[in-house]
Design an enzyme around this catalytic site. Structure first.
Site, PDB file in Angstrom:
ATOM      1  N   ASP A  56       8.747   8.153  -5.284  1.00 23.67           N
ATOM      2  CA  ASP A  56       7.401   8.013  -4.761  1.00 23.67           C
ATOM      3  C   ASP A  56       7.215   8.536  -3.318  1.00 23.67           C
ATOM      4  O   ASP A  56       8.331   8.779  -2.768  1.00 23.67           O
ATOM      5  CB  ASP A  56       6.794   6.581  -4.975  1.00 23.67           C
ATOM      6  CG  ASP A  56       5.441   6.475  -4.968  1.00 23.67           C
ATOM      7  OD1 ASP A  56       4.852   5.497  -5.497  1.00 23.67           O
ATOM      8  OD2 ASP A  56       4.529   7.562  -4.576  1.00 23.67           O
TER       9      ASP A  56
HETATM   10  C1  GLC Z   1       1.306   7.284  -3.751  1.00 28.27           C
HETATM   11  C2  GLC Z   1       1.487   6.496  -5.128  1.00 28.27           C
HETATM   12  C3  GLC Z   1       1.771   7.335  -6.094  1.00 28.27           C
HETATM   13  C4  GLC Z   1       1.074   8.636  -6.196  1.00 28.27           C
HETATM   14  C5  GLC Z   1       2.045   9.192  -5.025  1.00 28.27           C
HETATM   15  C6  GLC Z   1       1.433  10.858  -4.894  1.00 28.27           C
HETATM   16  O1  GLC Z   1       1.701   6.779  -2.721  1.00 28.27           O
HETATM   17  O2  GLC Z   1       2.113   5.452  -4.903  1.00 28.27           O
HETATM   18  O3  GLC Z   1       1.311   6.657  -7.603  1.00 28.27           O
HETATM   19  O4  GLC Z   1       1.392   9.330  -7.387  1.00 28.27           O
HETATM   20  O5  GLC Z   1       1.817   8.495  -3.864  1.00 28.27           O
HETATM   21  O6  GLC Z   1       0.130  10.811  -4.284  1.00 28.27           O
END
Ligand code: GLC
Length: 739
Positions: free
Chosen positions: A277
């Protein structure tokens, strides 16, 4: 010429290198091995880095230099094609995979995933994800960070909005449907998009519902509650997975070898790639799991995180880590092959560019499906007979009557509020004689100045429709609440409207279950729509007029109070379960005897049980169950139990029922939940008609992780119910044994 020579040389090296081991017979694997064999170490490391878009020139520069494998947050098809050209013509020639959070629609916005789960309709969820893929790929996006299948038993957690709720079975079938909708029958179809099942794992158990908080889910609970929905998504073919922010039992997911390698690849056979993430790798230093980005990169690359989203632990340190002998280039080759394999499956090597002349966004068929999904997602929580509305002469008021941005819900990067059809517009278009008094401008608004005007206007209306709930910012990532009552002066307004004595319909548009017990008591009818998206207005107009009949069911328990959380339905019985004989606090005598109230599991101030249970929802008609039969009372572990029963529509409207099959394992090697959902159906039945239904329960579906940490079906006695919801009122009951 250089590339050609290199290719011939590369292939001969490949043949040579395969001489002492089996040359892959699989064309895909041969292609992947060949591509990676030609890459420099720097180019390999570049494939493991996802950068967030800043400018086209920067992106082109990094692509040309082979420094990136993916870009997130670029949505201009022309720019994407130029950047992709730079990558394809670079020395390593590997195309980029373009990612975006297409969470519940791209341009046409569907209900938030919690609302999609409320439909209990996997087909419509799959269809909606296919629409999202069709629209997103028309701009060159080929990877979405969806479905989110985190189990959430806690409505304080803002991300319950993105989940399919509290139930492992419902989340499993919904997540699998989403994967199939995104990836289509062929992932290399230009309208298919790679799914990314997230957030792996147990992120929904964030303590106190505070986002990013630590979780403490033990192995058996992990395998019995939090992993099944991810396993189902992998079995549906999810191309990628995303590691979660939380540290579970002290181990951050991005550095967790047990889940990323031993379970995901070792047990489940996953062969796509894992992306971290956002910054979740470097965040491991904040979590106290390592000292710095270099150590974080070392831990994550070894644990099984293939690609790093945005933070730079990999590109800054992998070369040094190899030189220091801490990791091998062979490990990097494996990580890179996982990424290249998915790019191959997407057809990016053959077809890296997007046709820019497409105009599929907001197509009529897309809007129609979004509206039908919103209609099916609506949950009728109460109806004392005032719905469907008999008269079209209504007073309309509340902060969500005309909130085109907030109606879309959280995680909307590309949907446009200008396309939202709000209830105010839709009710007028549907021929309602609407007196609209705005009162509260937004859900947190505390200004009661116009309440008297609304109360006065009620006198000339035949019914009041209050539409409230939550602004979209109040749910989603990092948007958690310690109190889940309606915000602002909404409750005061509902109370004043209720006191007018006019029929009051309360409609809630929110990102989570809310504690609305008093408001339910004050309303004649309550309709709940988890942020319904672009077409929420027309959907609501059809539901209020009776053109559509509510069929939604609660995908998560509605607690009476935040103090009951976690309040999910699949609880253990305890040694002293609540039995209804308890004396509550207000009925307690002064100086009552220590054990006089009943020594069972309940709250003195609230008793036991939710405001609304999981799986609950009313219709404008009624459904009765009868004639329950099971194929046999005794089965083996490889058998399938057939359950048949009859549903009769005894009311005045055609409608859709959602019969649910619950089981209880009466005794296991560990204590077992008092009930678990194992099947459901959506059944259309015309008024006065009956239908015979057959459900099948593979006994393998009863497997769980037991005392020995092995997942297996255990012999024993079981109860089963065919029920309207998880409270099992008026349910049909039977029993069977597994030998
Ligand atoms: C965010 C979220 C994740 C998302 C990613 C890209 O922090 O936790 O669900 O897909 O970053 O935006």
């Amino acid at each position: 010429m250089k590339k050609l020579t290199f290719t011939l040389l590369g292939l001969s090296m490949l043949a040579a290198s395969c001489s002492n081991n089996q040359v892959s017979q699989n064309p895909e694997q041969r292609f992947v091995d060949s591509v990676v064999s030609k890459m420099t170490l720097q180019e390999k490391i570049g494939q493991l880095y996802q950068v967030s878009y800043t400018s086209k020139d920067d992106a082109i520069g990094m692509a040309k230099a082979g420094k990136i494998g993916s870009i997130i947050n670029v949505v201009d098809p022309q720019a994407i094609n130029e950047i992709q050209k730079a990558a394809v013509e670079s020395s390593c020639g590997v195309p980029l995979i373009i990612g975006r959070d297409v969470i519940h629609g791209y341009k046409t916005i569907f209900p938030i995933p919690l609302g999609q789960a409320a439909t209990f309709d996997t087909a419509i969820v799959r269809g909606g994800c296919h629409v999202a893929a069709t629209e997103a790929t028309s701009d060159g996006i080929r990877w979405t960070f969806s479905p989110m299948v985190d189990i959430s038993q806690d409505p304080r957690w803002g991300r319950i909005a993105e989940s399919y709720g509290e139930d492992p079975f419902l989340s499993s079938v919904m997540g699998a449907a989403a994967v199939r909708g995104y990836q289509g029958d062929k992932m290399n179809d230009p309208t298919s998009i790679a799914a990314c099942t997230k957030h792996f794992a147990a992120y929904g158990a964030s303590e106190t519902g505070r986002d990013y908080n630590a979780t403490f889910v033990p192995e058996r609970e992990l395998r019995n509650v939090y992993l099944p929905s991810f396993k189902a998504a992998v079995e549906a073919g999810s191309a990628t997975m995303m590691s979660s922010f939380n540290d579970n039992d002290g181990v951050p997911s991005s550095g967790n070898t047990h889940i990323l390698t031993e379970i995901l690849r070792g047990e489940w056979g996953f062969d796509g790639f894992v992306v971290s993430d956002w910054n979740s790798i470097v965040d491991m230093a904040n979590q106290g799991f390592c000292a710095n980005g270099k150590e974080a990169g070392l831990i994550a690359i070894k644990a099984g995180t293939d690609m790093e989203m945005v933070s730079t632990c990999y590109i800054d340190n992998i070369e040094a880590l190899i030189k220091e002998g801490k990791i091998s280039e062979q490990l990097i080759n494996e990580r890179v092959k996982n990424v290249v394999r998915i790019k191959y499956r997407l057809g990016l090597f053959q077809n890296p560019y997007v046709e820019t002349a497409q105009s599929v966004k907001y197509a009529d068929a897309h809007l129609a499906l979004a509206q039908k999904t919103a209609e099916e997602s609506a949950i009728l929580l109460k109806n004392n007979g005032i719905l469907p509305l008999k008269s079209k002469k209504i007073l309309l008021t509340g902060p969500m009557c005309d909130a085109p941005h907030d109606q879309l819900g959280t995680w909307i990067f590309d949907g446009e509020k200008s396309h939202t059809v709000t209830p105010l517009t839709a009710l007028k278009d549907a021929g309602f004689d609407v007196v609209y008094i705005p009162t509260l401008e937004f859900s947190r608004d505390k200004n009661t100045a116009s309440f008297a005007k609304a109360v006065a206007a009620a006198k000339s209306a035949d019914a009041i429709v209050f539409i409230g709930g939550e602004e979209s910012i109040l749910s989603g990532e990092a948007h958690c609440l310690a109190d889940i009552n309606l915000k602002g002066a909404q409750n005061q307004l509902i109370e004043q409207l209720s006191k007018t004595g006019k029929p009051l319909v309360t409609v809630i548009m929110a990102g989570r279950p809310l504690t609305i017990g008093k408001q339910v008591d004050e309303s004649g009818a309550v309709l709940y729509m988890f942020h319904p998206g672009t077409m929420g207005g027309p959907a609501l107009a059809n539901l209020l007029s009776g053109k559509a009949v509510p069929s939604g069911r609660t995908p998560a328990t509605f607690p009476k109070s935040v103090g009951q959380i976690p309040a999910h339905y699949y609880i253990n019985n305890t040694g002293r379960p609540y039995n209804g004989s308890e004396i509550l606090m207000d009925d307690c005598e002064r100086e009552a005897g220590q054990t006089s109230l009943g020594c069972t599991s309940f709250h003195m101030d609230l008793g036991f049980g939710p405001l609304f249970p999981f799986g609950y929802g009313l219709s404008y008609t009624e459904f009765e169950y009868s004639n329950l039969n099971i194929s046999t009372p005794e089965l083996g572990k490889a058998d399938t139990l057939k359950i048949s029963f009859t549903i009769k529509n005894t009311g005045d409207y055609d409608g859709v029922d959602v019969p649910q099959l619950y089981i209880r394992d009466l005794a296991g090697s560990i204590t077992r939940p008092i009930k678990e959902l194992k099947e459901f159906a959506r059944v259309e039945i015309k008024k006065g008609e009956s239908k015979n239904i057959i459900m099948k329960l593979p006994i393998s579906r009863l497997a769980f992780c037991g005392l020995d940490y092995k997942t297996a079906v255990e012999p024993g006695d079981f109860k089963l119910w065919i029920a309207h919801d998880s409270e099992l009122k008026n349910a049909l009951e039977s029993s069977f044994a597994v030998k």
